[in-house]
Design a protein around this motif. Structure first.
Motif, mmCIF file in Angstrom:
data_model
loop_
_atom_site.group_PDB
_atom_site.id
_atom_site.type_symbol
_atom_site.label_atom_id
_atom_site.label_comp_id
_atom_site.label_asym_id
_atom_site.label_seq_id
_atom_site.Cartn_x
_atom_site.Cartn_y
_atom_site.Cartn_z
ATOM 1 N N GLN A 157 -69.059 -53.806 79.165
ATOM 2 C CA GLN A 157 -68.231 -53.175 80.186
ATOM 3 C C GLN A 157 -68.771 -53.620 81.547
ATOM 4 O O GLN A 157 -69.969 -53.478 81.812
ATOM 5 C CB GLN A 157 -68.278 -51.653 80.054
ATOM 6 N N HIS A 168 -69.528 -52.995 84.664
ATOM 7 C CA HIS A 168 -69.924 -52.111 85.758
ATOM 8 C C HIS A 168 -71.325 -52.522 86.207
ATOM 9 O O HIS A 168 -72.097 -53.097 85.443
ATOM 10 C CB HIS A 168 -69.964 -50.650 85.307
ATOM 11 N N ALA A 212 -71.448 -56.683 86.325
ATOM 12 C CA ALA A 212 -70.432 -57.305 87.174
ATOM 13 C C ALA A 212 -70.936 -58.610 87.766
ATOM 14 O O ALA A 212 -70.144 -59.490 88.116
ATOM 15 C CB ALA A 212 -70.019 -56.338 88.279
ATOM 16 N N ARG A 267 -70.090 -61.665 85.152
ATOM 17 C CA ARG A 267 -68.758 -61.768 84.570
ATOM 18 C C ARG A 267 -68.466 -63.186 84.076
ATOM 19 O O ARG A 267 -67.931 -63.369 82.990
ATOM 20 C CB ARG A 267 -67.703 -61.355 85.605
ATOM 21 N N HIS A 315 -60.459 -55.631 79.474
ATOM 22 C CA HIS A 315 -59.806 -56.485 80.462
ATOM 23 C C HIS A 315 -58.683 -57.315 79.837
ATOM 24 O O HIS A 315 -57.870 -57.897 80.554
ATOM 25 C CB HIS A 315 -60.823 -57.418 81.130
ATOM 26 N N PRO A 356 -55.777 -48.600 78.955
ATOM 27 C CA PRO A 356 -57.212 -48.319 79.033
ATOM 28 C C PRO A 356 -57.690 -47.443 77.886
ATOM 29 O O PRO A 356 -56.901 -46.772 77.210
ATOM 30 C CB PRO A 356 -57.342 -47.586 80.367
ATOM 31 N N CYS A 391 -61.674 -43.017 78.366
ATOM 32 C CA CYS A 391 -63.081 -43.035 78.757
ATOM 33 C C CYS A 391 -63.716 -41.655 78.657
ATOM 34 O O CYS A 391 -63.261 -40.689 79.277
ATOM 35 C CB CYS A 391 -63.196 -43.561 80.186
ATOM 36 N N CYS A 396 -60.614 -45.268 83.042
ATOM 37 C CA CYS A 396 -61.969 -45.148 83.591
ATOM 38 C C CYS A 396 -61.937 -44.991 85.102
ATOM 39 O O CYS A 396 -61.419 -45.843 85.821
ATOM 40 C CB CYS A 396 -62.772 -46.390 83.194
ATOM 41 N N CYS A 444 -64.559 -45.044 87.073
ATOM 42 C CA CYS A 444 -65.503 -45.988 87.674
ATOM 43 C C CYS A 444 -64.875 -47.374 87.782
ATOM 44 O O CYS A 444 -65.097 -48.092 88.757
ATOM 45 C CB CYS A 444 -66.791 -46.036 86.857
ATOM 46 N N GLN A 445 -64.081 -47.748 86.800
ATOM 47 C CA GLN A 445 -63.391 -49.031 86.837
ATOM 48 C C GLN A 445 -62.305 -49.027 87.915
ATOM 49 O O GLN A 445 -62.089 -50.031 88.602
ATOM 50 C CB GLN A 445 -62.787 -49.340 85.475
ATOM 51 N N ILE A 485 -62.360 -51.764 91.024
ATOM 52 C CA ILE A 485 -61.296 -52.763 91.175
ATOM 53 C C ILE A 485 -60.259 -52.345 92.218
ATOM 54 O O ILE A 485 -59.820 -53.160 93.035
ATOM 55 C CB ILE A 485 -60.622 -53.031 89.821
ATOM 56 N N ASP A 521 -56.288 -46.792 86.298
ATOM 57 C CA ASP A 521 -57.196 -47.837 85.833
ATOM 58 C C ASP A 521 -56.413 -49.154 85.773
ATOM 59 O O ASP A 521 -55.388 -49.244 85.091
ATOM 60 C CB ASP A 521 -57.721 -47.454 84.444
#
Length: 373
Positions: free
Chosen positions: A195, A197, A201, A204, A241, A246, A249, A324, A326-327, A331, A339
Motif C-alpha cells: 500500500q 503510503h 510512496a 512506487r 491502484h 476501494p 479500509c 481509505c 489516508c489515500q 492523492i 478515494d
C-alpha cells in the motif's frame, strides 16, 4: 479540516467496542524495507512507553472489550522487556500475536515468550529465496534467520501466520510463496500487496505491480483458496491502484480496531498520522475508552455524515465506507474526498495513469528505510 470532517458530525454514530489493538512497541528494526509503513518521523527509543505503561494500556484495552493484541513495531524483539510486555497482555486475557521479522528471536527467547503467554506468531516474508528476501529487507542473512525461526515456531506448536508483502519484484512468484507457506507449516498466509503510503510512496516506480500482475495474483489466490480450504487460510490485500472500487479500509474508520504508537499516541489506523489536522491523544494518560469513544481523531470519519458526493448518495457506502481516508488525503489532498481508487472519483483516471506509468518502469533503485536510534 473541512466542514465534512469536523469531529462533531459523527457524534450520533453508534460506537461499538474495538475487537483488536495494534501495539507498536518500537520503531527500531534491523530491516530497512522500502515499503515500511511506520511514520516518516519515527519514535525514538527514549520516548517509548515502558513495560509498566504498556501493562496499563493492555488493562484499559481489555476493559473496553478488546480481545486480541498484535505486538508489532518496527521489530518488537528489539525490546529486551518483550517477555514482560507479553506477560502483561496475557494477564488480562488478551490473545497475544507477535508480528516479527524473526530477527532478534532465538530458541531460548521463544521458550520464554511462550511461557509468558505468547499464543501466535506472524512472521514477515520479503521473498521466497535469500537473494530476493535480503535484497528487499536490506539485511543480509535475514532469509536464513526466518527459515530457522519458522522451524522453531513449528517445533513448539505455536500457530504461525506468514505475512508476504507483494509487489512488482516478487508478485510473479506468488505460487512459490503459497507453497513456501505450506512447507513452513503456516496456518494462515497474508498476501499483502504494498500500500503506497508514507515511505512506500518513495518507491512506487520500483514496487508498483502491473495490471497484468494484479489480475494474475487475484486468479492465483482464488484457485489456491479453493484448493487449500481447510489447510491454509489466505487473506488477500489487493493492488487497489488497479481496482475499480476501494477496499473497505479497516471496516470503516474507527469501527473495529485501534493503533497505539511506541510513545502512546492512539490512532484509528496505522497511516492516520498522514492526515493534517488530526490530534492524537496518548495512552495510558487518557483512558483508551475515552479516546475510542470521544477522541476527535476517532470521530472525524465515523459514520456517513462526513462524506462528500458521490459517496454520500452511493449505494456502496455501506460496503467500502468511502475507501481509505489516508489515500484520499495523499492523492486528492482532502481526507473527506472519495478515494481515487473508486471509478466514481474524478481523480480515478489520473490515479490509473500514474500507476500504469510507475508499473511500466524497470530497474528503478530501491530507497531503503533508515531506522531510529
Amino acid at each position: 479540516m473541512t466542514e465534512q470532517t469536523r469531529p462533531d458530525t459523527a457524534r450520533a454514530v453508534a460506537v461499538h467496542p474495538p475487537m483488536a489493538m495494534l501495539a507498536e512497541l518500537t520503531h527500531r528494526c534491523a530491516l530497512s524495507c522500502p515499503y515500511c509503513s511506520n511514520p516518516l518521523e519515527m519514535t525514538r527509543r527514549d520516548t517509548e512507553l515502558s513495560a509498566a505503561a504498556w501493562a496499563d494500556v493492555f488493562a484499559q484495552a481489555a476493559e473496553i472489550g478488546v480481545l486480541q493484541v498484535h505486538l508489532s513495531g518496527g521489530e518488537p524483539a528489539s525490546r529486551r522487556d518483550l517477555e514482560e510486555i507479553v506477560a502483561s497482555a496475557h494477564a488480562v486475557d488478551l490473545y497475544t500475536n507477535l508480528i516479527t521479522s524473526g530477527i532478534g528471536l532465538t530458541e531460548k527467547r521463544l521458550d520464554a515468550l511462550e511461557a509468558a503467554g505468547l499464543e501466535h506468531v506472524q512472521l514477515s516474508l520479503q521473498g521466497v529465496d535469500a537473494a530476493m528476501a535480503d535484497h528487499i529487507g536490506g539485511y543480509r542473512g535475514g532469509f536464513e534467520r526466518k527459515m530457522a525461526v519458522a522451524g522453531w515456531i513449528g517445533a513448539r506448536g505455536i500457530p504461525l501466520t506468514l505475512n508476504a508483502v507483494m509487489h512488482k519484484l516478487n508478485l510473479d512468484r506468488l505460487p512459490e510463496t503459497i507453497e513456501l507457506a505450506l512447507a513452513m507449516g503456516a496456518r494462515r498466509l497474508e498476501v499483502a500487496t504494498v500500500q503506497f503510503h508514507g515511505w512506500a510512496a518513495r518507491n512506487r516506480a520500483a514496487l508498483m505491480p502491473t495490471r497484468a500482475q494484479a489480475r494474475e495474483a487475484s486468479r492465483i489466490v482464488r484457485e489456491a483458496r479453493a484448493r487449500l480450504r481447510g489447510t491454509l487460510v489466505i487473506d488477500y490485500v489487493t493492488a487497489d491502484h488497479h481496482a475499480d472500487y476501494p477496499k473497505p479500509c479497516m471496516g470503516g474508520w474507527a469501527s473495529t480496531g485501534l493503533n497505539v504508537l511506541p510513545d502512546g499516541r492512539v490512532m484509528p489506523c496505522h497511516a492516520a498520522h498522514t492526515i493534517p489536522g488530526l490530534a492524537f491523544e496518548r495512552a495510558p494518560a487518557r483512558h483508551l475508552g475515552e479516546i475510542w469513544r470521544d477522541g476527535p481523531a476517532f470521530n472525524a470519519f465515523r459514520g456517513f455524515d462526513w462524506m462528500q458526493e458521490p459517496c454520500r448518495s452511493c449505494d456502496r457506502k455501506g460496503i467500502d465506507f468511502g475507501g481509505c481516508r489516508c489515500q484520499a488525503m495523499a492523492i486528492a489532498g482532502d481526507p473527506a474526498a472519495t478515494d481515487p481508487v473508486c471509478v466514481k472519483s474524478p481523480l480515478h483516471a489520473r490515479l490509473v495513469a500514474e500507476a500504469e506509468a510507475d508499473a511500466a518502469q524497470t530497474g528503478a533503485s530501491l530507497v531503503y528505510r533508515t531506522n531510529p536510534a
